[in-house]
Design an enzyme around this catalytic site. Structure first.
Site, PDB file in Angstrom:
ATOM      1  N   ASP A 233      -4.646  -6.274   5.322  1.00  0.00           N
ATOM      2  CA  ASP A 233      -5.657  -7.109   5.978  1.00  0.00           C
ATOM      3  C   ASP A 233      -5.636  -8.525   5.422  1.00  0.00           C
ATOM      4  O   ASP A 233      -5.985  -9.471   6.109  1.00  0.00           O
ATOM      5  CB  ASP A 233      -7.049  -6.494   5.782  1.00  0.00           C
ATOM      6  CG  ASP A 233      -7.164  -5.178   6.535  1.00  0.00           C
ATOM      7  OD1 ASP A 233      -6.596  -5.091   7.641  1.00  0.00           O
ATOM      8  OD2 ASP A 233      -7.798  -4.238   6.016  1.00  0.00           O
TER       9      ASP A 233
ATOM     10  N   ASN B  67       0.846  -1.198   0.000  1.00  0.00           N
ATOM     11  CA  ASN B  67       0.000   0.000   0.000  1.00  0.00           C
ATOM     12  C   ASN B  67       0.877   1.241   0.000  1.00  0.00           C
ATOM     13  O   ASN B  67       2.100   1.142  -0.033  1.00  0.00           O
ATOM     14  CB  ASN B  67      -0.947  -0.021   1.205  1.00  0.00           C
ATOM     15  CG  ASN B  67      -0.167  -0.103   2.497  1.00  0.00           C
ATOM     16  OD1 ASN B  67       0.610   0.785   2.826  1.00  0.00           O
ATOM     17  ND2 ASN B  67      -0.341  -1.194   3.235  1.00  0.00           N
TER      18      ASN B  67
ATOM     19  N   LYS C 287       7.592 -17.273 -10.861  1.00  0.00           N
ATOM     20  CA  LYS C 287       6.845 -16.100 -11.333  1.00  0.00           C
ATOM     21  C   LYS C 287       5.601 -16.564 -12.110  1.00  0.00           C
ATOM     22  O   LYS C 287       5.723 -17.445 -12.995  1.00  0.00           O
ATOM     23  CB  LYS C 287       7.773 -15.282 -12.231  1.00  0.00           C
ATOM     24  CG  LYS C 287       7.205 -13.965 -12.651  1.00  0.00           C
ATOM     25  CD  LYS C 287       8.219 -13.202 -13.482  1.00  0.00           C
ATOM     26  CE  LYS C 287       7.540 -12.056 -14.182  1.00  0.00           C
ATOM     27  NZ  LYS C 287       8.368 -11.487 -15.235  1.00  0.00           N
TER      28      LYS C 287
ATOM     29  N   PHE D  75      -4.124   3.493  14.791  1.00  0.00           N
ATOM     30  CA  PHE D  75      -4.384   4.535  13.807  1.00  0.00           C
ATOM     31  C   PHE D  75      -5.577   4.106  12.961  1.00  0.00           C
ATOM     32  O   PHE D  75      -5.764   2.908  12.720  1.00  0.00           O
ATOM     33  CB  PHE D  75      -3.146   4.748  12.912  1.00  0.00           C
ATOM     34  CG  PHE D  75      -2.248   5.826  13.429  1.00  0.00           C
ATOM     35  CD1 PHE D  75      -1.584   5.665  14.631  1.00  0.00           C
ATOM     36  CD2 PHE D  75      -2.072   7.012  12.725  1.00  0.00           C
ATOM     37  CE1 PHE D  75      -0.767   6.670  15.134  1.00  0.00           C
ATOM     38  CE2 PHE D  75      -1.254   8.020  13.207  1.00  0.00           C
ATOM     39  CZ  PHE D  75      -0.603   7.851  14.415  1.00  0.00           C
TER      40      PHE D  75
ATOM     41  N   ASP E  97      -4.703  -9.573  13.104  1.00  0.00           N
ATOM     42  CA  ASP E  97      -4.797  -8.152  13.459  1.00  0.00           C
ATOM     43  C   ASP E  97      -3.857  -7.914  14.642  1.00  0.00           C
ATOM     44  O   ASP E  97      -4.147  -8.301  15.771  1.00  0.00           O
ATOM     45  CB  ASP E  97      -6.243  -7.785  13.824  1.00  0.00           C
ATOM     46  CG  ASP E  97      -6.411  -6.273  13.932  1.00  0.00           C
ATOM     47  OD1 ASP E  97      -5.548  -5.618  14.560  1.00  0.00           O
ATOM     48  OD2 ASP E  97      -7.392  -5.739  13.394  1.00  0.00           O
ATOM     49  N   ILE E  98      -2.722  -7.300  14.346  1.00  0.00           N
ATOM     50  CA  ILE E  98      -1.662  -7.146  15.356  1.00  0.00           C
ATOM     51  C   ILE E  98      -2.155  -6.290  16.515  1.00  0.00           C
ATOM     52  O   ILE E  98      -2.030  -6.655  17.690  1.00  0.00           O
ATOM     53  CB  ILE E  98      -0.400  -6.510  14.715  1.00  0.00           C
ATOM     54  CG1 ILE E  98       0.043  -7.356  13.516  1.00  0.00           C
ATOM     55  CG2 ILE E  98       0.727  -6.386  15.741  1.00  0.00           C
ATOM     56  CD1 ILE E  98       1.077  -6.695  12.633  1.00  0.00           C
TER      57      ILE E  98
ATOM     58  N   LYS F 271     -11.637  -3.160  18.782  1.00  0.00           N
ATOM     59  CA  LYS F 271     -10.284  -3.661  19.041  1.00  0.00           C
ATOM     60  C   LYS F 271      -9.878  -3.485  20.498  1.00  0.00           C
ATOM     61  O   LYS F 271      -8.775  -3.871  20.889  1.00  0.00           O
ATOM     62  CB  LYS F 271      -9.273  -2.955  18.121  1.00  0.00           C
ATOM     63  CG  LYS F 271      -9.549  -3.149  16.629  1.00  0.00           C
ATOM     64  CD  LYS F 271      -8.307  -2.909  15.790  1.00  0.00           C
ATOM     65  CE  LYS F 271      -8.637  -2.923  14.303  1.00  0.00           C
ATOM     66  NZ  LYS F 271      -7.456  -3.078  13.457  1.00  0.00           N
TER      67      LYS F 271
HETATM   68  O1  C5P Z   1      -8.858  -2.115  10.989  1.00  0.00           O
HETATM   69  P1  C5P Z   1      -7.848  -1.172  10.439  1.00  0.00           P
HETATM   70  O2  C5P Z   1      -6.843  -1.839   9.559  1.00  0.00           O
HETATM   71  O3  C5P Z   1      -8.421   0.046   9.786  1.00  0.00           O
HETATM   72  O4  C5P Z   1      -7.089  -0.638  11.749  1.00  0.00           O
HETATM   73  C1  C5P Z   1      -5.966   0.199  11.666  1.00  0.00           C
HETATM   74  C2  C5P Z   1      -5.138   0.057  12.904  1.00  0.00           C
HETATM   75  O5  C5P Z   1      -4.932  -1.324  13.190  1.00  0.00           O
HETATM   76  C3  C5P Z   1      -3.737   0.610  12.728  1.00  0.00           C
HETATM   77  O6  C5P Z   1      -3.291   1.040  13.989  1.00  0.00           O
HETATM   78  C4  C5P Z   1      -2.950  -0.575  12.219  1.00  0.00           C
HETATM   79  O7  C5P Z   1      -1.561  -0.445  12.518  1.00  0.00           O
HETATM   80  C5  C5P Z   1      -3.582  -1.717  12.999  1.00  0.00           C
HETATM   81  N1  C5P Z   1      -3.621  -2.990  12.286  1.00  0.00           N
HETATM   82  C6  C5P Z   1      -2.848  -4.034  12.740  1.00  0.00           C
HETATM   83  N2  C5P Z   1      -2.906  -5.260  12.121  1.00  0.00           N
HETATM   84  C7  C5P Z   1      -3.725  -5.474  11.059  1.00  0.00           C
HETATM   85  C8  C5P Z   1      -4.508  -4.403  10.592  1.00  0.00           C
HETATM   86  C9  C5P Z   1      -4.422  -3.189  11.214  1.00  0.00           C
HETATM   87  O8  C5P Z   1      -2.106  -3.855  13.696  1.00  0.00           O
HETATM   88  N3  C5P Z   1      -3.740  -6.657  10.486  1.00  0.00           N
END
Ligand code: C5P
Length: 410
Positions: free
Chosen positions: A279, A210, A289, A323, A306-307, A341
């Site tokens: 995501d 991204n 390739k 964020f 989701d970290i 979250k």
């Molecule tokens: O749900 P969304 O991706 O919009 O949430 C954004 C926040 O979640 C950011 O702080 C991003 O660093 C964190 N995040 C994460 N792991 C993911 C997706 C988002 O830590 N897989």
């Protein structure tokens, strides 16, 4: 315990029996969070070996002014610039005299003359030598030069006499060193920041990523360092150089970022998820390739962990800040994220305005927590990051105070 997180202490050792305590001093300075480099005079090496000081400081010891082996390391000017504080412990009567005269005839005295960092000396000598008017005149001169005198203490001496001239104990010296620094709002706190994009491979040469440049996350890490924190920066691929004094951990994919965070999170007090984590990732990564074929190509994706949510779910885990980069309904989505979250604070920003957000140098944020909403005006990311850290520190300390008082009440 005194905190010296991120502080760079240059420890000078001169010739005196108290030098045997310098190893303990270096160890205690490091325990308090400081990075320590050691310079020894020729005479000091008769009392304690450079090898011992290398082992306890974690860096080679420098001893001579003109040394070709330090060509690739730090020369006297670099050492002088590197230090946040120079402490000479023990400082012999001879060294005090040299310092008072501004001599530069060995590495240590040259560094002392070349540095603009605060300079402190911990005198150690026989009581008669300390009381000698010549030494006292030098001490008077050193004070006039703005050099700090730590001690000496009084008591039994190695020479069998009793009186003033003992070097202060290492723990007293560490407290005095710590007292020389203005402490920041995050002094002694460990902060982890995730930054940048992630790269999710579909074959050896292609992948999904991204537009995150990492600028905001790196600025947040830098601001946390300035506030006195120990900072771990877990970063996806960016073109940026990690700010000085952060501990960089470089990763590529979301899963790698997740693992790097989870491995280290036990020691973290504040977690700030600035990374634009993908995501989804391709379910299968082709070994070779992928060749051109039909007009359409289906790539199946699967969810990444989701970290932020996983860190927020840790019992007694860190204060968590997420964020929310959104293109529409910013505040609604951000509030939703705060609840879903279970994070302590969300920093929301619009990424549909070209001069703000992704890859831009400017940004604006709305901070949302259960206690309300704060607007941070459009400004350079570096300034914005400092404001953000200020609010995070306030939130973190408020939460900790509440939790502490709840525990006392129980
Ligand atoms: O749900 P969304 O991706 O919009 O949430 C954004 C926040 O979640 C950011 O702080 C991003 O660093 C964190 N995040 C994460 N792991 C993911 C997706 C988002 O830590 N897989």
């Amino acid at each position: 315990m005194a905190s010296l997180t991120n502080k760079r202490i240059l420890l000078g050792i001169t010739g005196g029996i108290a030098a045997y305590k310098s190893a303990d001093l270096a160890r205690r300075l490091r325990d308090a969070g400081a990075e320590v480099r050691v310079v020894m005079t020729q005479a000091a090496t008769g009392f304690i070996t450079p090898l011992t000081m290398q082992a306890v400081s974690g860096h080679p010891v420098q001893q001579t002014l003109l040394d070709e082996t330090t060509e690739n390391g730090m020369d006297h000017i670099e050492l002088a610039r590197w230090a946040d504080l120079v402490l000479v412990a023990p400082a012999s009567a001879n060294f005090l005299a040299k310092l008072n005269q501004g001599r530069a005839d060995d590495l240590l005295s040259t560094v002392c003359l070349a540095t603009d960092a605060p300079l402190a000396v911990a005198p150690a000598m026989n009581q008669q030598m300390w009381l000698n008017p010549a030494t006292q005149r030098n001490v008077f001169g050193l004070k006039q030069l703005g050099i700090k005198l730590f001690g000496p203490g009084s008591g039994d001496q190695a020479c069998g006499e009793t009186g003033p001239g003992r070097m202060l104990e290492p723990e007293e010296l560490v407290d005095l060193v710590a007292g020389q620094f203005v402490t920041g709002t995050l002094q002694g706190i460990t902060v982890m920041v995730t930054a940048g994009p992630t790269w999710e491979a579909m074959d050896p040469v292609r992948g999904f990523t991204n537009r995150s440049s990492g600028k905001m996350g790196y600025a947040v890490a830098q601001a946390a360092v300035e506030a006195g924190a120990r900072v771990i920066l877990v970063s996806g691929p960016t073109a940026l150089k990690a700010p000085e004094r952060v501990e960089p951990v470089n990763v590529t994919s979301a899963r790698e970022m997740h693992d790097a965070v989870m491995e280290r999170v036990a020691a973290v007090d504040i977690f700030i998820g600035v990374a634009a984590v993908a995501d989804y990732r391709p379910k299968a990564v082709a070994e070779q390739k992928i060749k051109k074929g039909p007009d359409t190509l289906m790539i199946e994706l699967e969810r990444n962990p989701d970290i932020l949510a996983n860190v927020a779910a840790i019992t007694d885990g860190p204060f968590t800040v997420g964020f929310a980069a959104e293109t529409e309904n910013l505040l609604e989505h951000a509030r939703d994220k705060l609840q879903k979250k279970h994070v302590d604070m969300i920093a929301a920003n619009r990424v549909d305005q070209t001069e703000l957000g992704f890859d831009a140098d400017q940004n604006a944020l709305t901070l949302i927590s259960t206690s309300g909403q704060i607007e941070l005006e459009p400004q350079p990311k570096t300034r914005l990051a400092r404001e953000l850290i200020k609010h995070i520190a306030t939130g973190f300390h408020a939460k900790n105070t509440t939790e502490d008082s709840r525990q006392t009440y129980r």
